[in-house]
Design a protein around this motif. Structure first.
Motif, PDB file in Angstrom:
ATOM      1  N   VAL A 116       0.849  -1.192   0.000  1.00  0.00           N
ATOM      2  CA  VAL A 116       0.000   0.000   0.000  1.00  0.00           C
ATOM      3  C   VAL A 116       0.885   1.241   0.000  1.00  0.00           C
ATOM      4  O   VAL A 116       0.555   2.265  -0.600  1.00  0.00           O
ATOM      5  N   ILE A 117       2.042   1.132   0.659  1.00  0.00           N
ATOM      6  CA  ILE A 117       3.077   2.172   0.618  1.00  0.00           C
ATOM      7  C   ILE A 117       4.360   1.524   0.114  1.00  0.00           C
ATOM      8  O   ILE A 117       4.785   0.497   0.639  1.00  0.00           O
ATOM      9  N   TYR A 118       4.958   2.130  -0.911  1.00  0.00           N
ATOM     10  CA  TYR A 118       6.255   1.672  -1.395  1.00  0.00           C
ATOM     11  C   TYR A 118       7.400   2.519  -0.837  1.00  0.00           C
ATOM     12  O   TYR A 118       8.467   1.999  -0.524  1.00  0.00           O
ATOM     13  N   ASP A 119       7.194   3.841  -0.761  1.00  0.00           N
ATOM     14  CA  ASP A 119       8.292   4.760  -0.472  1.00  0.00           C
ATOM     15  C   ASP A 119       7.769   5.914   0.370  1.00  0.00           C
ATOM     16  O   ASP A 119       7.003   6.751  -0.112  1.00  0.00           O
ATOM     17  N   PHE A 120       8.163   5.965   1.644  1.00  0.00           N
ATOM     18  CA  PHE A 120       7.645   6.987   2.545  1.00  0.00           C
ATOM     19  C   PHE A 120       8.022   8.398   2.106  1.00  0.00           C
ATOM     20  O   PHE A 120       7.193   9.313   2.147  1.00  0.00           O
ATOM     21  N   ASN A 121       9.258   8.591   1.704  1.00  0.00           N
ATOM     22  CA  ASN A 121       9.698   9.951   1.399  1.00  0.00           C
ATOM     23  C   ASN A 121       8.940  10.533   0.209  1.00  0.00           C
ATOM     24  O   ASN A 121       8.372  11.630   0.290  1.00  0.00           O
ATOM     25  N   ASP A 122       8.921   9.802  -0.910  1.00  0.00           N
ATOM     26  CA  ASP A 122       8.366  10.362  -2.137  1.00  0.00           C
ATOM     27  C   ASP A 122       6.850  10.233  -2.231  1.00  0.00           C
ATOM     28  O   ASP A 122       6.227  10.836  -3.114  1.00  0.00           O
ATOM     29  N   GLN A 123       6.249   9.452  -1.343  1.00  0.00           N
ATOM     30  CA  GLN A 123       4.797   9.353  -1.335  1.00  0.00           C
ATOM     31  C   GLN A 123       4.139  10.172  -0.224  1.00  0.00           C
ATOM     32  O   GLN A 123       3.018  10.651  -0.406  1.00  0.00           O
ATOM     33  N   ILE A 124       4.837  10.335   0.916  1.00  0.00           N
ATOM     34  CA  ILE A 124       4.179  10.902   2.092  1.00  0.00           C
ATOM     35  C   ILE A 124       4.934  12.095   2.681  1.00  0.00           C
ATOM     36  O   ILE A 124       4.347  13.147   2.926  1.00  0.00           O
ATOM     37  N   ILE A 125       6.220  11.949   2.936  1.00  0.00           N
ATOM     38  CA  ILE A 125       6.975  13.019   3.604  1.00  0.00           C
ATOM     39  C   ILE A 125       7.112  14.224   2.682  1.00  0.00           C
ATOM     40  O   ILE A 125       6.790  15.354   3.061  1.00  0.00           O
ATOM     41  N   GLU A 126       7.584  13.979   1.467  1.00  0.00           N
ATOM     42  CA  GLU A 126       7.670  15.027   0.445  1.00  0.00           C
ATOM     43  C   GLU A 126       7.084  14.462  -0.848  1.00  0.00           C
ATOM     44  O   GLU A 126       7.825  14.157  -1.791  1.00  0.00           O
ATOM     45  N   PRO A 127       5.776  14.293  -0.905  1.00  0.00           N
ATOM     46  CA  PRO A 127       5.164  13.621  -2.060  1.00  0.00           C
ATOM     47  C   PRO A 127       5.408  14.381  -3.361  1.00  0.00           C
ATOM     48  O   PRO A 127       5.098  15.566  -3.468  1.00  0.00           O
ATOM     49  N   ILE A 128       5.981  13.684  -4.313  1.00  0.00           N
ATOM     50  CA  ILE A 128       6.341  14.347  -5.566  1.00  0.00           C
ATOM     51  C   ILE A 128       5.096  14.660  -6.393  1.00  0.00           C
ATOM     52  O   ILE A 128       4.123  13.913  -6.396  1.00  0.00           O
ATOM     53  N   TYR A 129       5.131  15.795  -7.068  1.00  0.00           N
ATOM     54  CA  TYR A 129       4.075  16.253  -7.974  1.00  0.00           C
ATOM     55  C   TYR A 129       2.734  16.469  -7.277  1.00  0.00           C
ATOM     56  O   TYR A 129       1.692  16.434  -7.919  1.00  0.00           O
ATOM     57  N   GLN A 130       2.754  16.695  -5.960  1.00  0.00           N
ATOM     58  CA  GLN A 130       1.527  16.989  -5.229  1.00  0.00           C
ATOM     59  C   GLN A 130       1.625  18.400  -4.659  1.00  0.00           C
ATOM     60  O   GLN A 130       2.677  18.795  -4.139  1.00  0.00           O
ATOM     61  N   ILE A 131       0.542  19.162  -4.741  1.00  0.00           N
ATOM     62  CA  ILE A 131       0.554  20.526  -4.218  1.00  0.00           C
ATOM     63  C   ILE A 131      -0.450  20.727  -3.089  1.00  0.00           C
ATOM     64  O   ILE A 131      -0.356  21.699  -2.345  1.00  0.00           O
ATOM     65  N   SER A 132      -1.407  19.826  -2.933  1.00  0.00           N
ATOM     66  CA  SER A 132      -2.374  19.946  -1.843  1.00  0.00           C
ATOM     67  C   SER A 132      -1.760  19.470  -0.537  1.00  0.00           C
ATOM     68  O   SER A 132      -0.920  18.559  -0.526  1.00  0.00           O
ATOM     69  N   ASP A 133      -2.185  20.060   0.555  1.00  0.00           N
ATOM     70  CA  ASP A 133      -1.682  19.690   1.866  1.00  0.00           C
ATOM     71  C   ASP A 133      -2.165  18.288   2.234  1.00  0.00           C
ATOM     72  O   ASP A 133      -3.321  17.930   1.975  1.00  0.00           O
TER      73      ASP A 133
END
Length: 282
Positions: A196-213
């Motif tokens: 369900v989660i592959y990569d904490f940093n790029d999905q959650i901590i600093e999610p790439i290509y996301q601008i919403s909080d």
């Protein structure tokens, strides 16, 4: 005695980066670990996920397996004084190629437990070859052997406790039949969440290509909708103290935020429990 979780190191795989996180570094190769988990402190040991069968089978998906002698499941269990025959249950977050490849290393009186919907998906042909023939054939042998396989219907039943303190729940993400495994430890609830989660940093901590909080990025490999993937991640962040995926270091969660990561670079075999020691802040 409180339940503890030991990390089983099944080796690494190399794969295309955007397979893990949607649109990340398309065409570039990334190396990630493949973990399983050993739950101790209950009446008998429980294993969650068994890794991939061998290095060659990963080539059927265009990936490279990096599994060595020390990564064999018998050796990983032996690090904690456990033999395959000691294990009462093998639970599966899902049945993809890198999660269910060593079930045949366990005797038939070890019961393999999975969500029935996941077995249905594995034989549907929809995600072939992520469900490789030898792994699924073995499960069909278990299906026709008394007590060798246990099927749950978690979407209908809701969460099911398999032993005191260990609860299975439908993940509603990644594959149609994926499940999470919640473990009540002395430090709080720890959830083994598969892919369900592959990569904490790029999905959650600093999610790439996301601008919403508070908007997680989805993986590049999911069978459902992007909305359901995001919802499943948010649910995990708001329901567990520790999150343990299969391809990234476990995370310490507080108020829906990742506040720490387990330091896997300590000397000796990777076999840490989930207490606060050995965690470092994000």
């Amino acid at each position: 005695m409180a339940l503890e979780i030991k990390i089983l190191d099944y080796g690494d795989i190399e794969l295309e980066s955007s397979f893990l996180v949607l649109a990340r570094d398309c065409g570039r190769v990334r190396r990630v670990p493949v973990y399983g988990f050993l739950i101790l402190g209950g009446q008998y040991p429980i294993v969650v996920d068994t890794g991939y069968r061998d290095n060659a089978i990963m080539e059927t998906l265009g990936m490279r397996g990096l599994q060595f002698h020390e990564n064999m499941i018998e050796r990983q269990l032996a690090n904690h004084g456990v033999k395959p025959g000691d294990v009462r249950y093998v639970l599966h977050t899902h049945l993809h190629i890198d999660h269910a490849g060593k079930d045949d290393h366990f005797p038939m009186n070890t019961t393999v437990v999975l969500n029935r919907r996941e077995l249905e998906c594995s034989v549907s042909g929809l995600m072939h070859p992520q469900y490789p023939k030898p792994d699924i054939q073995h499960l069909i042998e278990r299906l026709h052997t008394r007590d060798a396989l246990r099927l749950e219907d978690l979407e209908l039943s809701g969460p099911v406790e398999i032993i005191p303190g260990v609860v299975m729940e439908a993940a509603n993400a990644h594959t149609e039949g994926s499940m999470n495994v919640h473990v009540e430890t002395a430090e709080g609830r720890a959830t083994i969440c598969g892919d369900v989660i592959y990569d904490f940093n790029d999905q959650i901590i600093e999610p790439i290509y996301q601008i919403s909080d508070h908007e997680p990025q989805v993986t590049g490999n999911h069978a459902g909708s992007k909305r359901s993937e995001k919802a499943a991640i948010k649910k995990l962040l708001n329901s567990s103290r520790f999150l343990l995926p299969v391809h990234d270091k476990p995370a310490l969660i507080e108020h829906g935020q990742v506040i720490g990561r387990l330091d896997m670079q300590i000397p000796g075999p990777v076999s840490q429990t989930v207490p606060k020691r050995n965690w470092f802040a994000v």
